[in-house]
Structures are given as C-alpha cells and as structure tokens.
Design a protein around this motif. Sequence first.
Motif, short mmCIF file in Angstrom:
data_model
loop_
_atom_site.label_atom_id
_atom_site.label_comp_id
_atom_site.label_asym_id
_atom_site.label_seq_id
_atom_site.Cartn_x
_atom_site.Cartn_y
_atom_site.Cartn_z
N ILE A 99 0.45 -1.35 -0.37
CA ILE A 99 -0.19 0.01 0.28
C ILE A 99 0.42 1.27 0.15
N LEU A 100 1.75 0.90 0.72
CA LEU A 100 2.67 2.32 0.83
C LEU A 100 3.25 3.01 -0.92
N GLN A 101 4.10 1.70 -1.56
CA GLN A 101 4.14 2.12 -2.86
C GLN A 101 3.12 1.82 -3.58
N SER A 102 1.91 2.74 -3.50
CA SER A 102 1.05 2.41 -4.39
C SER A 102 0.66 3.68 -6.12
N GLN A 103 2.30 4.83 -5.78
CA GLN A 103 2.20 5.55 -6.21
C GLN A 103 2.78 5.00 -7.76
N PHE A 104 2.77 3.53 -7.80
CA PHE A 104 3.50 2.67 -8.64
C PHE A 104 1.77 1.55 -9.41
N ILE A 105 0.90 2.32 -9.16
CA ILE A 105 -0.02 1.26 -9.59
C ILE A 105 -0.69 2.40 -10.90
N ALA A 106 -0.61 3.47 -10.56
CA ALA A 106 -0.67 4.32 -12.30
C ALA A 106 0.09 4.16 -12.82
N PRO A 107 1.11 3.81 -13.33
CA PRO A 107 2.35 4.43 -14.03
C PRO A 107 1.69 2.24 -14.63
N ALA A 108 1.86 1.16 -13.56
CA ALA A 108 1.81 -0.39 -14.16
C ALA A 108 0.33 0.54 -14.80
N ALA A 109 -0.84 0.43 -14.47
CA ALA A 109 -2.12 0.33 -14.62
C ALA A 109 -2.35 1.02 -16.73
N SER A 110 -0.94 2.42 -16.41
CA SER A 110 -1.08 2.38 -18.59
C SER A 110 -0.29 1.95 -18.82
N LEU A 111 0.23 0.67 -18.66
CA LEU A 111 1.28 -0.36 -19.29
C LEU A 111 0.09 -1.27 -20.54
N GLY A 112 -1.30 -1.47 -18.84
CA GLY A 112 -2.10 -2.55 -19.32
C GLY A 112 -2.40 -3.05 -18.46
N PHE A 113 -2.08 -3.26 -16.76
CA PHE A 113 -1.99 -3.63 -15.76
C PHE A 113 -3.53 -3.17 -15.20
N CYS A 114 -4.21 -4.46 -14.69
CA CYS A 114 -5.72 -4.49 -13.93
C CYS A 114 -5.59 -4.86 -12.66
N PHE A 115 -6.61 -4.45 -11.64
CA PHE A 115 -6.52 -4.52 -10.62
C PHE A 115 -6.90 -6.35 -10.25
N HIS A 116 -6.13 -7.27 -9.56
CA HIS A 116 -6.95 -8.72 -10.01
C HIS A 116 -7.54 -8.40 -8.70
N HIS A 117 -6.91 -8.04 -7.32
CA HIS A 117 -7.09 -7.82 -6.16
C HIS A 117 -6.83 -6.85 -4.84
N ALA A 118 -6.81 -6.85 -4.01
CA ALA A 118 -6.08 -5.80 -2.87
C ALA A 118 -6.92 -6.28 -1.94
N GLU A 119 -5.94 -6.79 -0.42
CA GLU A 119 -6.11 -7.10 0.09
C GLU A 119 -5.99 -5.73 1.44
N SER A 120 -5.88 -5.63 2.61
CA SER A 120 -5.87 -4.45 3.42
C SER A 120 -4.42 -4.23 3.54
N ASP A 121 -3.32 -4.27 2.80
CA ASP A 121 -2.13 -3.57 2.67
C ASP A 121 -1.69 -3.51 1.71
#
Length: 316
Positions: A99-121
Amino acid sequence: MPPFLSGRFWRAVFTRTRGERLWAGHRRASGGPGCRWDALAGADVLRAEPDRFGGISVPLERFRALDRLDAASFQKVLQAAIQQWRSEGRIAVWLHIPILQSQFIAPAASLGFCFHHAESDSSTLTLWLGEGPSRLPGYATHQVGVAGAVFDENTRKILVVQDRNKLKNMWKFPGGLSEPGEDIGDTAVREVFEETGIKSEFRSLLSIRQQHTNPGAFGKSDMYIICRLKPYSFTINFCQRECLRCEWMDLHDLVKTENTTPITSRVARLLLYGYREGFDKIDFTVEELPAVYTGLFYKLYHKELPENYRTMIGMD
Ligand SMILES: [Mg+2]
C-alpha cells in the motif's frame, strides 16, 4: 537459476534503458548519491519469480531500491521488463504492490495492468501476455453467510431472532458472515452465541442458498448456509444492537407462521421431518480428511451412507 531471478537480467534492463536517463528526474528530486544505477543493479533489484503456469510474479516489497524511484522512472523500468518477459514467452505478470508503494499503480495501469485483488496492506495487479484472451483465474466470487438452526429435541423448540435493521421484522435463524479461515460450523456456533447468548455445538449442514449480485456483498454473490446446532445453554441474552427479538419457538409454530422468510420456513419443515423420521434423513454431516497434494486438511460435508449399505459393501 532462471535469468530473471538473478541480478543479471535486471542489470541488462537497466543498461538498456540507461541512455534514457531514467533517474534524472529523481536525482533532481532527492539529489542523493544513493540514486545511482549501480545501486539498483545489485542483488537488491526486482526479483521476479516464475510460477508453474509460465507467468511471473513481482513482489515489489522486496525491492528496496524502488523507494528511490519516481513513478515515471518506474514505468520505464517496468516497460523494459515487460518487453523482456514477452521475449522469454512469459504468459502473465503478477505485480504485488504494498500500500505504501501505491504510487506505482497508475504507471503499471498505463502499461495495461488491471487490479486482480486488494488486501488490507497490498494490491495485486495482473497483465496477460499470452495468446488470446486472459486465462488468469479471478479472485473471490462469493461471501459466505452461515446461520444456526439451534433445535432442542427435548422441548421441540427452535431458536429464532428478528433483525433490528430490517424494514420487515420476520423470524429467522441467528447467523452472520464467515471470517477468513473459519469453518462453517464454527461460524454458526460463534454467530449464534454473539447474537443470542446461547451456547451450542455443530451437528450438520442443512441447506445452501446461492444468490448473485447480492446488495450486501459488494456486488459479489452470496452463499448462505444453514446448519443444525444442538444447544447446551438455554438462557437467552440477545445482542440489542443486531436483534429486535429473540425467543425459543415451538418448531410447529415456526412451520406455520407467515411472519418468516421462505428459507427459514423451508428449513423449519425439513427440521420437523428430521425430528419425526430421523435426522439422518436431512443431515449433511462433516468428515475431516487429508488433502492429497498440499498436506493440509479439509472438511467434507455429505450424507452418510446407511449402516446396512456400509456393511453390505464391506466398508466397516
Ligand atoms: Mg447476523
């Protein structure tokens, strides 16, 4: 060791992209000497793990060097890595982001990654690299609710409640949502005790209801299981927050009342039949067995074979 497990692969990724001055932005941001390429090219860099299906798993929490990367630089590193994985014939990438490295979610999404699931952390994102549409399995599809039909054979009484937060106050069995890793019978016993103060033990599974796009299940499906429980305490002390009423009701009365849900009504009829003809006619009992591949144990719920049949086929 597969090449992507070693530092060599990542050194190659970084060397290939070095000319793009990946770290320039970051150097400006932090200005520290720790941002040099060499720091990232060592054993500390991204260590991808292959899985048995031909995919690759990237747990970002292992890569301390990433703490010094900004989002744009991360995107370039990931893009180069994806190219490499494609050329190796990898079918999918599983990217685990704390969760504390969530700044990397948007760049990954722009390369085609999608959420599979999330847990609390953490969250897990996936990218399908194989032929055709993705064959990756989805995440959880159902929530599991369990109720206890606590039946006292000596008095023919059954424990029923009315929910506090419902528009219609109908009689139903006490119950609630199963916790992760909790056995079905344990959920029934726990929920009954929390809602009514009655102590009981698991006897059998009686019915399963499946409902899709349940409003209380965040759009997922709902599996609602009713268990038969035997009481060993009888004084009601019900939870005022969740229940409006709670009582021991004669099973005949529950069968006849209109002030109940269709599920409760059917299970009451089933219980009355079991009470008269033998619970073996309605019970799915539980058996604990060893799992063949994992060494774990599981619970199997099924009707018991009749005694005379077991003897006949030589099972005893
Ligand atoms: Mg409840």
